[in-house]
Design a protein around this motif. Sequence first.
Motif, short mmCIF file in Angstrom:
data_model
loop_
_atom_site.label_atom_id
_atom_site.label_comp_id
_atom_site.label_asym_id
_atom_site.label_seq_id
_atom_site.Cartn_x
_atom_site.Cartn_y
_atom_site.Cartn_z
N TYR A 75 30.38 43.58 15.59
CA TYR A 75 30.83 44.38 14.44
C TYR A 75 30.96 45.85 14.81
O TYR A 75 31.97 46.48 14.52
N PHE A 76 29.94 46.40 15.46
CA PHE A 76 29.97 47.82 15.78
C PHE A 76 30.97 48.14 16.88
O PHE A 76 31.60 49.21 16.85
N GLN A 129 38.11 52.90 14.91
CA GLN A 129 38.02 54.35 14.73
C GLN A 129 38.80 55.07 15.82
O GLN A 129 39.49 56.05 15.56
N ALA A 189 26.04 41.67 15.22
CA ALA A 189 25.95 43.10 14.94
C ALA A 189 26.64 43.91 16.03
O ALA A 189 27.38 44.86 15.74
N ALA A 190 26.43 43.53 17.29
CA ALA A 190 27.08 44.22 18.39
C ALA A 190 28.60 44.09 18.29
O ALA A 190 29.34 45.06 18.47
N ARG A 192 34.31 48.10 15.11
CA ARG A 192 34.40 49.27 14.24
C ARG A 192 34.73 50.52 15.06
O ARG A 192 35.57 51.32 14.67
N ARG A 193 34.06 50.67 16.20
CA ARG A 193 34.33 51.82 17.07
C ARG A 193 35.76 51.76 17.60
O ARG A 193 36.45 52.77 17.68
#
Length: 111
Positions: free
Chosen positions: A95-96, A103, A92-93, A99-100
């Motif tokens: 992935y985020f 962005q 999860a870490a 993703r950041r």
Amino acid sequence: MEHMTTRFIAGLILLVTNQPVGWGGIIYFAYLAKKTGKKYYIAIGTAVYAISWGMLALGFYLAGPEGMSLAKRLSAKYGWKLLPVALLAAAAAYYFIRRRGKQNENKQKQV
């Protein structure tokens, strides 16, 4: 077993978390060093690993021998059962963070 004081609980938390912090730091910063080619990440990983030894010493100081034996029993009983949880948290870490990063790349392209 003595009454679980705040000091004892803090020591126990340090005793249980020092290995994931140390090994996780080594693995993560070695990955960053390989990915970026910057060698100072190796030094940061080594520092995190050294800090994990400090966590062990402080945890032993706060919890004492009784806390150390309890931490060993907890690790032996639940260590491998917590591995999937740790892997999910790491995924999860990752992935985020990715993703950041994407962005931020899109924002830079727009400017």
